[in-house]
Design a protein around this motif. Structure first.
Motif, PDB file in Angstrom:
ATOM      1  N   GLY A 246       0.817  -1.208   0.000  1.00 42.41           N
ATOM      2  CA  GLY A 246       0.000   0.000   0.000  1.00 42.41           C
ATOM      3  C   GLY A 246       0.846   1.251   0.000  1.00 42.41           C
ATOM      4  O   GLY A 246       0.602   2.200  -0.760  1.00 42.41           O
ATOM      5  N   SER A 250       1.079   4.029  -2.960  1.00 47.16           N
ATOM      6  CA  SER A 250       0.626   5.389  -2.697  1.00 47.16           C
ATOM      7  C   SER A 250       1.729   6.413  -2.969  1.00 47.16           C
ATOM      8  O   SER A 250       1.474   7.471  -3.522  1.00 47.16           O
ATOM      9  CB  SER A 250       0.123   5.509  -1.264  1.00 47.16           C
ATOM     10  OG  SER A 250       1.153   5.872  -0.398  1.00 47.16           O
ATOM     11  N   VAL A 260      -4.991   3.826   0.583  1.00 44.65           N
ATOM     12  CA  VAL A 260      -4.445   2.850  -0.375  1.00 44.65           C
ATOM     13  C   VAL A 260      -4.136   1.544   0.340  1.00 44.65           C
ATOM     14  O   VAL A 260      -4.439   0.449  -0.155  1.00 44.65           O
ATOM     15  CB  VAL A 260      -3.187   3.411  -1.067  1.00 44.65           C
ATOM     16  CG1 VAL A 260      -2.612   2.374  -1.997  1.00 44.65           C
ATOM     17  CG2 VAL A 260      -3.530   4.667  -1.833  1.00 44.65           C
TER      18      VAL A 260
ATOM     19  N   ILE B 103      -9.954   8.854  -0.882  1.00 40.31           N
ATOM     20  CA  ILE B 103      -9.127   9.033  -2.084  1.00 40.31           C
ATOM     21  C   ILE B 103      -9.819   9.982  -3.056  1.00 40.31           C
ATOM     22  O   ILE B 103      -9.196  10.880  -3.637  1.00 40.31           O
ATOM     23  CB  ILE B 103      -8.855   7.666  -2.750  1.00 40.31           C
ATOM     24  CG1 ILE B 103      -7.917   6.854  -1.864  1.00 40.31           C
ATOM     25  CG2 ILE B 103      -8.252   7.851  -4.123  1.00 40.31           C
ATOM     26  CD1 ILE B 103      -7.565   5.514  -2.418  1.00 40.31           C
TER      27      ILE B 103
END
Lengths: 415, 315
Positions: A246, A250, A260, B103
């Motif tokens: 992750g 990211s 993420v 996000i």
């Protein structure tokens, strides 16, 4: 720690984030298992929300904003919240889920009130306390890493030392009590470990996403193993893999680390749920369809044998009306049997080939053995308490016992 | 209408709408689903903003509703595999959806008025400023929205009271009698999602979650029958609304937070002092029960009672 950072071929901040994510993954994986396996996964949700009033209290008490002070505040309030959950659910009227919900909303409301209340006095100095909620991996410092690493090592050491009592308390609390283990202490230890994992992780991924980090590794590992010791190791590794993957993605794509990591974790957990050998959804579906196909083929073969015994070789239509099966299924089975080479076509009539006759014979033998087992199975003495595999009795009983069983049933009804 | 009154009325309506549903969540052990739904709708709000550039009520409610349904169905599907327990399934799904939302916010919508604080902390304080023109008068749009949801929930409870009751307390019995517990459960969850999503848009997630959970849990400690449970839960919601607003003004702190705190104080009082289930009341009752045995002075009295009872029988 600095030397470790230099070893990684990334920029300084990215390396810090990567190491932080790995420590978080290992800690959340191993320590989270003790909550997930007790079906208390969402205690982590309540405790990571309780970190908000925790950091506020720490800030009010000391005026400092360094990682250690805030972490201590979050940990102390976290343990209090965990204790309250235990107390509320122990009284019986309020079930665990409602206890978690009440503590979660209560502590979070308290945190918001404190945060806004603090904001009235000095607008700037309390700023940043709320990053605890959403996490800010980029804000990690090397000193944070040291604290996280030490906490992680200490709690993993605790798990290693107290593995046996923890295991007993995890799976059978009343048994643990009956053999004289300190049950309350062990329960508290398991919750305290959860608090430690949260304190380690909440700065990096934030309170809400921390919940997923506690659950993902254990769910993944549980699909791959059934032993607690293996599970803890696999969960730790899974956590580290999720964390590092992750954080690498990211930093590569320039999007926030916490979300993420959680998305990667979800993908990993779902792949385990779908694909785990022997247990996953896809695996099970495949086994069910192949079992169904085998049962259908064998049934049609027996039907055909019955028809052949009573008259001339039947056509497909005759076989269908004789067996009472839906024609589509029958045709499918006949195609399968054709492919296996057990059928002999005589115009539109169907008979058995040489292999077919042999196959029917073994099938009939197996059925006879099965009814013998159902009728007389209680007479033979099995070497162990396990039930034999119904699909292949001879292999699982052994030849001697099988012959004994057949002798019983062929000798007519017992005395 | 004054701002104070608008905020209190909004919170009170929220307390009513949530108080009607909360008891069923508590009884069905699905309390944390409300928390999950409240977080999982974030990507819906962000998506609507990215696609239409809008924060208007209706599109946001639709987008959020879509993700609420995705969340509930996702949890149910993962749980139905039998490989993951319900709590872990919840904890897998909603942070993932929330992560998608975060996000989305940071990549596409940064710098606009869609920051996490206002969607999570809630801005019930701003409800008086977001107005609609209705029947010639200007009124806070949260009021008609929440009133509609409250009426909807009330209608559902009136129409499905028997079904809800049967399927909550005895799913097998309800199935035998031709009421599908799955269908009732789905309707209830949709109602929870609609309530959460509508309220979320006007008062913020945390207050919705609090109002769904805490008043119902408080009422659960104070009542035994279902109808009083729902009624007390609504009353606690109103107490939190009024008391929370008062204390928020006094402390100059977050209104949503203060309302949550007042609700939690109500729960704590009920937990300690509830006539039937409070831990202090139970301790006192227990003390009274064992004290005749412990103190010798009272023993003859109870024995005398026993003796006279047996004499009656023999005589």
């Amino acid at each position: 720690m600095d030397r470790l950072i230099e070893l990684i071929p990334l920029s300084y901040t990215d390396s810090v984030v990567l190491i932080g994510a790995v420590i978080l993954g290992v800690a959340a994986g191993v320590l989270g298992a003790f909550a997930v396996l007790r079906q208390r996964s969402l205690v982590g949700d309540a405790l990571s929300h309780a970190a908000l009033p925790g950091v506020c209290v720490a800030f009010i008490a000391t005026g400092a904003k360094d990682a250690v002070t805030l972490a201590v505040g979050a940990a102390v309030v976290g343990v209090i919240a965990a204790g309250l959950i235990l107390v509320i659910e122990r009284t019986g009227r309020i079930r665990p889920d409602a206890a978690i919900g009440v503590v979660l909303t209560g502590f979070f409301s308290l945190g918001i009130v404190m945060l806004t209340f603090l904001g009235n006095f000095n607008n700037s100095s309390q700023a940043g306390l709320d990053t605890y909620l959403f996490g800010q991996a980029a804000g990690l410092l090397v000193s944070d890493l040291t604290v996280m690493g030490l906490l992680c090592a200490a709690s993993l050491g605790l798990v290693a030392v107290a593995f046996r009592p923890l295991k007993v308390a995890l799976f059978d609390l009343s048994f643990a009590g009956s053999v004289g283990l300190p049950v309350r202490l062990l329960e508290l230890a398991m919750t305290a470990m959860l608090v430690i994992a949260i304190v380690i992780g909440v700065r990096t991924v934030g309170a809400i996403l921390m919940v997923a980090m506690l659950i993902v590794p254990t769910v993944t590992a549980r699909q791959l193993t059934s032993r607690l010791s293996t599970l803890l190791v696999v969960a730790g590794i899974a956590g580290a893999v999720v964390g590092s993957a992750g954080s690498l993605i990211s930093t590569g794509a320039g999007i926030p680390t916490g979300p993420v990591i959680v998305l990667v974790g979800f993908v990993v957990a779902m792949s385990a749920i779908l694909l785990a050998p022997g247990r996953g959804v896809v695996w099970k579906a495949h086994r069910v369809t192949s079992e169904r196909r085998r049962a259908l083929n064998e049934g049609v073969l027996i039907d055909l044998e019955t028809a052949l015994q009573s008259g001339p070789p039947p056509t497909v239509g005759q076989l269908a009306s004789l067996s009472g099966r839906p024609p589509a299924g029958l045709r499918r089975a006949l195609r399968n049997l054709d492919r296996a080479g057990v059928l002999r076509r005589d115009g539109d009539r169907i008979a058995l080939s040489a292999t077919g006759t042999a196959a029917v014979q073994t099938l009939l033998d197996r059925r006879e053995l099965w009814s013998a087992w159902l009728e007389n199975g209680w007479r033979i003495e099995l070497p162990d308490a396990g039930e034999p595999d119904p699909r292949d009795l001879r292999a699982s009983l052994g030849d001697d016992l099988t012959d004994e069983l057949l002798a019983f049933s062929r000798g007519g009804p017992g005395e | 209408m004054s701002d104070d009154l608008t905020i209190i009325l909004t919170a009170g309506l929220l307390g009513t709408a949530c108080g009607l549903l909360g008891p069923f969540l508590v009884l069905r052990r699905q309390v944390l689903l409300s928390d999950a739904v409240a977080h999982a709708v974030l990507p819906g709000i962000v998506l609507v903003y990215i696609l239409f550039g809008s924060r208007a009520s209706l599109p946001v409610i639709l987008g959020a509703g879509l993700f609420a349904v995705i969340c509930v169905i996702g949890i149910e599907q993962i749980r139905a595999t039998g490989l993951v327990k319900a709590d872990a399934a919840t904890g897998l799904v909603f942070p993932t959806l929330f992560a998608l939302g975060v996000i989305g916010v940071t990549t596409f919508a940064s710098g606009v008025h869609l920051d996490l604080d206002s969607t999570i902390y809630g801005d019930i304080a701003f409800t008086p400023f977001r107005t609609w023109e209705l029947f010639g008068t200007e009124m806070a749009r949260s009021l008609p929205l929440l009133a509609a949801v409250t009426v909807g929930n009330m209608a559902m409870l009136v129409l499905l009271w028997k079904e809800l009751k049967a399927s909550t307390f005895d799913p097998v019995f309800s199935k035998v009698n031709g009421i599908s517990p799955e269908l009732v459960s789905r309707i209830l969850l949709i109602a929870v999602a609609v309530t959460a999503v509508t309220a979320f848009e006007s008062v913020g997630a945390i207050l919705v979650v609090t109002m769904l959970i805490v008043p119902a849990a408080t009422a659960h400690l104070l009542t035994v029958r279902l109808l009083p449970l729902v009624a007390v839960s609504v009353i606690v919601g109103w107490i939190s609304a009024v008391g929370g607003y008062g204390s928020a003004v006094a402390l100059d702190a977050s209104i949503a937070g203060a309302m949550g705190l007042v609700a939690t104080i109500c729960f704590s009082l009920a937990f300690l002092l509830s006539p039937r289930y409070g831990i202090i009341t139970r301790a006192v009752r227990h003390q009274r029960k064992i004290s005749p045995v412990l103190s010798p002075g009272l023993q003859p009295v109870s024995r005398a009672g026993d003796a006279s009872g047996s004499e009656d029988v023999s005589g």
